[in-house]
Scaffold this motif. Structure first.
Motif, PDB file in Angstrom:
ATOM      1  N   GLU A 128       0.838  -1.206   0.000  1.00 24.04           N
ATOM      2  CA  GLU A 128       0.000   0.000   0.000  1.00 24.04           C
ATOM      3  C   GLU A 128       0.867   1.247   0.000  1.00 24.04           C
ATOM      4  OE1 GLU A 128      -2.210   3.468   1.407  1.00 24.04           O
ATOM      5  OE2 GLU A 128      -0.412   2.566   2.279  1.00 24.04           O
ATOM      6  N   GLU A 129       2.026   1.168   0.690  1.00 26.43           N
ATOM      7  CA  GLU A 129       2.780   2.403   0.936  1.00 26.43           C
ATOM      8  C   GLU A 129       3.440   2.978  -0.314  1.00 26.43           C
ATOM      9  OE1 GLU A 129       2.461   4.233   3.301  1.00 26.43           O
ATOM     10  OE2 GLU A 129       2.003   3.122   5.116  1.00 26.43           O
ATOM     11  N   TRP A 215       1.787  11.689  -8.600  1.00 28.45           N
ATOM     12  CA  TRP A 215       3.205  11.519  -8.275  1.00 28.45           C
ATOM     13  C   TRP A 215       4.022  11.752  -9.541  1.00 28.45           C
ATOM     14  CZ3 TRP A 215       3.999   6.509  -4.788  1.00 28.45           C
ATOM     15  CH2 TRP A 215       3.488   6.776  -3.516  1.00 28.45           C
ATOM     16  N   ARG A 287      -1.265  16.996  -4.242  1.00 23.00           N
ATOM     17  CA  ARG A 287      -2.614  16.529  -3.854  1.00 23.00           C
ATOM     18  C   ARG A 287      -3.583  17.697  -3.785  1.00 23.00           C
ATOM     19  NH1 ARG A 287      -1.667  11.282  -0.001  1.00 23.00           N
ATOM     20  NH2 ARG A 287       0.440  10.912  -0.745  1.00 23.00           N
ATOM     21  N   ALA A 356      -4.849  11.229   2.856  1.00 22.92           N
ATOM     22  CA  ALA A 356      -3.914  10.168   2.453  1.00 22.92           C
ATOM     23  C   ALA A 356      -4.590   9.237   1.456  1.00 22.92           C
ATOM     24  CB  ALA A 356      -3.472   9.387   3.679  1.00 22.92           C
ATOM     25  N   GLY A 357      -3.772   8.495   0.733  1.00 24.83           N
ATOM     26  CA  GLY A 357      -4.292   7.463  -0.162  1.00 24.83           C
ATOM     27  C   GLY A 357      -4.546   6.182   0.616  1.00 24.83           C
ATOM     28  N   HIS A 382       3.304   8.635   9.191  1.00 27.17           N
ATOM     29  CA  HIS A 382       4.523   8.364   8.410  1.00 27.17           C
ATOM     30  C   HIS A 382       5.717   8.821   9.251  1.00 27.17           C
ATOM     31  CE1 HIS A 382       2.629   7.826   4.146  1.00 27.17           C
ATOM     32  NE2 HIS A 382       2.166   6.996   5.067  1.00 27.17           N
TER      33      HIS A 382
HETATM   34  C1  GLV Z   1      -0.276   6.596   1.357  1.00 25.46           C
HETATM   35  O1  GLV Z   1       0.203   6.406   2.469  1.00 25.46           O
HETATM   36  C2  GLV Z   1      -0.272   7.916   0.754  1.00 25.46           C
HETATM   37  O2  GLV Z   1      -1.196   8.700   1.050  1.00 25.46           O
HETATM   38  O3  GLV Z   1       0.693   8.235   0.048  1.00 25.46           O
END
Ligand code: GLV
Ligand code: MN
Ligand code: MN
Length: 418
Positions: A128-129, A215, A287, A356-357, A382
């Motif tokens: 996920e990270e 990204w 974001r 966050a994702g 994080h």
């Molecule tokens: C996941 O942790 C993100 O939001 O990048």
């Protein structure tokens, strides 16, 4: 339906036991996706599941699905999930809380002998990270058909090790085809990773959606040479342009109060004290909760970098988008069920959008999905300091339990109205 409750003490002790795997000296956890530590964490989780007789299916991208059977085996499963991989030197709760709260729901149903119509599952999504292998939310993305399996398998980490090699090392290549394991609905509990719930004294965030993420790889290429003999005027040093490039990124992050811009990684090559670097690589994360504003941020960054490139003699500057996670809207009925559960239990709650994702972003495109947030101290995540209190973790798990019972079809608890 507030008659059943999870065992908050068991949940907390499992969180602390999991944190011991890849434990860092500063109190966090370091379990990069598909590393030995990540696999050890999964083995511990699976041992807890096996003790309770739950069955396991895994797929070729390494996603795990742990099932407690329902009365109607063919009914689509209600899945509760998140991830066990962490950021480098990361925290103890990001992802782990969602997985272990899912297990806590299954164990609570087992302890209480509550039969559900639909099976209930815990999903552990791979990577996920996105810290070791990009993009983030990889396993859930492959499950939902957003990323082709072959593409994900070919992704390599910074030392050139591909995802496929690590999956084979742990035997995941013998799994079922991703996506062939059907899920009917999806729930995810997570720490907020921001300060709002704590600041407002709320216990539960009813997550209505998630902001859009892009990204980039921002690359500056010049010429590698000796730090001593080469006169300054003759150098093609990409680092001369670092400040201007960073300024452009941060200006993008001031589009409005909701905009975010982050440079998380800066690398020079060869990275030697007495060599002018030939290459400079930056990661950029943009974001915004409004897709059209993020699109404008993207446009102004791309234009600024193109102008910088035109002006930078002898250095090539390029910006490549490597991931786009669009704005997400969670299922309104499921969000309402989260809201009602919090109200019935007397937990102060508010609606919010995730900064966050999360794996739930992918699942929301495929099935009805919802997320529940609990506060995290100081809004810090994080980071090894990440913390949510035991009673906050238990409150989130209780909300998961209520919504799961509703979705999976269970008799009302004794002494409550159906
Ligand atoms: C996941 O942790 C993100 O939001 O990048
Ligand atoms: Mn997470
Ligand atoms: Mn994270």
């Amino acid at each position: 339906m507030a008659g059943y409750s999870v065992d908050g003490t068991r949940l907390w002790s499992r969180l602390m036991d999991m944190a011991e795997i890849g434990a860092t000296v500063n109190g966090g956890s370091h379990r990069l996706a598909l590393s030995q530590d990540d696999e050890d964490g999964r083995e511990l989780f699976l041992a807890w599941c096996a003790n309770r007789g739950f069955t396991v299916v895994f797929d070729k991208i390494g996603n795990l699905f742990v099932r407690r059977a329902g009365r109607t085996p063919a009914a689509p499963a209600v899945a509760i999930g998140s991830h066990l991989d962490t950021q480098p030197m990361g925290g103890r709760f990001d992802g782990v809380l969602g997985v272990l709260a899912g297990l806590e729901v299954l164990e609570t149903l087992e302890d209480l002998g509550v039969a559900t119509e639909a099976p209930v599952e815990v999903a552990v999504w791979t990577n996920e990270e996105g810290a070791r292998f990009q993009p983030a939310m990889m396993g859930s993305g492959v499950h939902c058909g957003v990323h082709p399996l072959a593409e994900a398998l070919a992704v390599a980490d910074a030392s050139g090790i591909p995802v496929a090699q690590e999956l084979e090392r742990f035997g995941y290549d013998r799994g079922v085809e991703p996506g062939s394991h059907a899920i009917g609905s999806y729930l995810e509990l997570h720490i907020e990773q921001g300060p709002i719930l704590e600041q407002e004294g709320k216990s539960i965030g009813v997550v209505t959606g998630g902001q859009a993420i892009r990204w980039y790889s921002l690359d500056l290429r010049g010429e590698e040479t000796h730090a001593g003999p080469m006169p300054m005027a003759m150098r093609r040093d990409p680092v001369r342009h670092l400040a201007a490039a960073a300024e452009l990124v941060y200006r993008t992050g001031t589009a409005d109060a909701d905009a975010r811009a982050t440079i998380g990684r800066i690398e020079t090559r060869p990275g030697s004290i007495n060599a002018v670097p030939g290459e400079l690589h930056l990661s950029v994360d943009l974001r915004h909760p409004d897709e059209s504003v993020l699109e404008q941020m993207h446009g102004s960054l791309a234009e600024g970098i193109a102008q910088l490139n035109d002006a930078a003699e002898g250095v090539e500057i390029s910006l490549e988008q490597i991931w786009h996670s669009p704005v997400v809207h969670f299922d309104a009925q499921l969000a309402a069920a989260v809201r009602s559960s919090a109200a019935a239990r007397g937990y102060a709650a508010r609606d919010m959008v995730s900064g966050a994702g999360h794996d739930a972003f992918h699942l929301a495109k495929a099935v009805p999905a919802a997320m529940v947030f609990v506060p995290c101290r100081g809004g810090i995540s994080h980071n090894a300091q990440e913390f949510t209190a035991p009673e906050q973790a238990a409150a989130g798990a209780n909300v998961l339990l209520d919504v799961t019972l509703q979705l999976a079809g269970a008799p009302a608890p004794p002494g409550t109205k159906a």
